[in-house]
Design a protein around this motif. Sequence first.
Motif, mmCIF file in Angstrom:
data_model
loop_
_atom_site.group_PDB
_atom_site.id
_atom_site.type_symbol
_atom_site.label_atom_id
_atom_site.label_comp_id
_atom_site.label_asym_id
_atom_site.label_seq_id
_atom_site.Cartn_x
_atom_site.Cartn_y
_atom_site.Cartn_z
ATOM 1 N N SER A 172 0.620 -1.107 -0.024
ATOM 2 C CA SER A 172 -0.131 -0.120 -0.142
ATOM 3 C C SER A 172 0.695 0.786 0.033
ATOM 4 N N HIS A 173 0.650 1.970 -0.158
ATOM 5 C CA HIS A 173 1.145 3.418 -0.481
ATOM 6 C C HIS A 173 0.863 4.169 -0.171
ATOM 7 N N LYS A 174 -0.021 4.375 0.478
ATOM 8 C CA LYS A 174 0.067 5.091 1.661
ATOM 9 C C LYS A 174 0.676 4.990 2.771
ATOM 10 N N ASP A 175 1.377 3.895 2.743
ATOM 11 C CA ASP A 175 2.510 3.425 4.132
ATOM 12 C C ASP A 175 3.492 3.750 4.219
ATOM 13 N N PHE A 176 3.714 4.689 3.122
ATOM 14 C CA PHE A 176 5.042 4.940 2.650
ATOM 15 C C PHE A 176 5.019 6.337 3.513
ATOM 16 N N ASP A 177 3.243 7.372 3.590
ATOM 17 C CA ASP A 177 2.858 8.308 4.285
ATOM 18 C C ASP A 177 2.931 8.074 5.363
ATOM 19 N N LEU A 178 2.897 6.671 5.990
ATOM 20 C CA LEU A 178 2.798 6.299 7.851
ATOM 21 C C LEU A 178 3.559 6.573 7.846
ATOM 22 N N LEU A 179 4.892 5.979 7.317
ATOM 23 C CA LEU A 179 6.558 5.495 7.701
ATOM 24 C C LEU A 179 7.037 7.429 8.033
ATOM 25 N N GLN A 180 7.070 7.733 6.909
ATOM 26 C CA GLN A 180 7.208 9.232 7.125
ATOM 27 C C GLN A 180 6.672 10.155 7.923
ATOM 28 N N ALA A 181 5.782 10.292 8.207
ATOM 29 C CA ALA A 181 5.114 10.743 9.162
ATOM 30 C C ALA A 181 5.569 10.131 10.595
ATOM 31 N N GLU A 182 5.717 9.377 10.346
ATOM 32 C CA GLU A 182 5.873 8.564 11.890
ATOM 33 C C GLU A 182 7.698 9.088 12.282
ATOM 34 N N GLY A 183 8.791 9.550 11.261
ATOM 35 C CA GLY A 183 9.464 9.909 11.414
ATOM 36 C C GLY A 183 10.539 8.754 11.221
ATOM 37 N N LYS A 184 10.393 7.165 10.489
ATOM 38 C CA LYS A 184 11.368 5.899 10.127
ATOM 39 C C LYS A 184 11.677 6.672 9.345
ATOM 40 N N HIS A 185 12.987 5.723 8.687
ATOM 41 C CA HIS A 185 13.868 5.983 7.385
ATOM 42 C C HIS A 185 13.303 4.262 7.266
ATOM 43 N N PHE A 186 13.408 4.459 6.161
ATOM 44 C CA PHE A 186 12.973 3.280 5.256
ATOM 45 C C PHE A 186 14.182 2.966 4.132
ATOM 46 N N VAL A 187 14.113 1.618 3.479
ATOM 47 C CA VAL A 187 14.186 1.204 1.382
ATOM 48 C C VAL A 187 14.074 0.001 1.779
ATOM 49 N N CYS A 188 12.891 0.581 0.681
ATOM 50 C CA CYS A 188 11.945 -0.940 0.752
ATOM 51 C C CYS A 188 12.001 -0.702 -1.417
ATOM 52 N N ARG A 189 12.455 -2.340 -1.569
ATOM 53 C CA ARG A 189 11.566 -2.390 -3.236
ATOM 54 C C ARG A 189 10.332 -2.073 -3.512
ATOM 55 N N ILE A 190 9.938 -1.574 -4.736
ATOM 56 C CA ILE A 190 8.532 -1.360 -5.064
ATOM 57 C C ILE A 190 8.989 -2.012 -6.650
ATOM 58 N N LYS A 191 7.732 -2.860 -6.720
ATOM 59 C CA LYS A 191 7.870 -3.382 -7.998
ATOM 60 C C LYS A 191 7.748 -2.368 -9.283
ATOM 61 N N ILE A 192 8.250 -3.193 -10.695
ATOM 62 C CA ILE A 192 8.696 -2.562 -11.682
ATOM 63 C C ILE A 192 7.655 -1.676 -11.965
ATOM 64 N N LYS A 193 6.672 -2.305 -11.686
ATOM 65 C CA LYS A 193 5.940 -1.358 -12.610
ATOM 66 C C LYS A 193 4.457 -0.580 -12.374
ATOM 67 N N THR A 194 5.195 0.099 -10.701
ATOM 68 C CA THR A 194 4.755 0.702 -9.858
ATOM 69 C C THR A 194 4.241 2.190 -10.709
ATOM 70 N N THR A 195 2.782 2.848 -10.794
ATOM 71 C CA THR A 195 3.843 3.684 -11.561
ATOM 72 C C THR A 195 4.189 4.792 -10.332
ATOM 73 N N ARG A 196 4.543 5.734 -11.042
ATOM 74 C CA ARG A 196 5.716 7.027 -10.867
ATOM 75 C C ARG A 196 5.383 8.363 -11.256
ATOM 76 N N THR A 197 4.693 9.487 -9.782
ATOM 77 C CA THR A 197 4.241 10.739 -10.841
ATOM 78 C C THR A 197 5.880 11.390 -10.438
ATOM 79 N N ILE A 198 6.599 12.090 -11.276
ATOM 80 C CA ILE A 198 7.786 12.116 -11.431
ATOM 81 C C ILE A 198 7.642 13.997 -10.747
ATOM 82 N N ILE A 199 8.024 14.232 -9.803
ATOM 83 C CA ILE A 199 7.860 15.638 -9.102
ATOM 84 C C ILE A 199 9.909 15.790 -9.493
ATOM 85 N N LYS A 200 10.447 15.135 -9.333
ATOM 86 C CA LYS A 200 12.149 16.227 -9.248
ATOM 87 C C LYS A 200 12.769 14.360 -9.909
#
Length: 185
Positions: free
Chosen positions: A1-29
């Motif tokens: 769930s992509h919302k888990d990345f929001d939750l981890l960052q809100a809790e101040g937890k660092h992460f390095v996590c593999r994602i699927k190749i086909k995951t939709t990515r909207t580039i900001i920078k």
Amino acid sequence: SHKDFDLLQAEGKHFVCRIKIKTTRTIIKQNFVPEDTHIFYDAEVLLGTPGVNQSETPVRVVGYKIAGSTFYVATDRHDLTAEQVAKIYKLRWDIESFFKWWKKHLKVYHLIARSEYGVMVQILGGLISYLLMAIYCHDKFNEKVSIKRIRQLRNDIQNELRYPLSGDRAVKKRTKKKKKKSAKT
């Protein structure tokens, strides 16, 4: 769930996590990627489909190829180079491989302790036990550690605890006890 990345960052937890190749990515920078490396992608993105399951907080995604395999890794770490992020994920995989070995050879399916110290004690205790069993099996039977030999050693130890005398004296004493019991009945 992509919302888990929001939750981890809100809790101040660092992460390095593999994602699927086909995951939709909207580039900001888009970040600069040198040509002489196995890194081919480095960008700050929102993960998921807009309006459906997209994350609200941007994450950094690093893409790299090793031995013909393509990996995409999401992280909140902007202070590291893309190479360092890829290395962290590789080290994480090495840890997973160690625990796979741990479960297979030591038959430990979960950690009892949760503290850093407790986990280290359990790991070191397991490794020491395994090494002692390896030495025992090699010296006594000239073979690798097997469940058969572990059970045999366990039974030998239990028998020594039940019958502390060794050799013929122990057998004679056990036989005398059995004869006395059967004579009384």
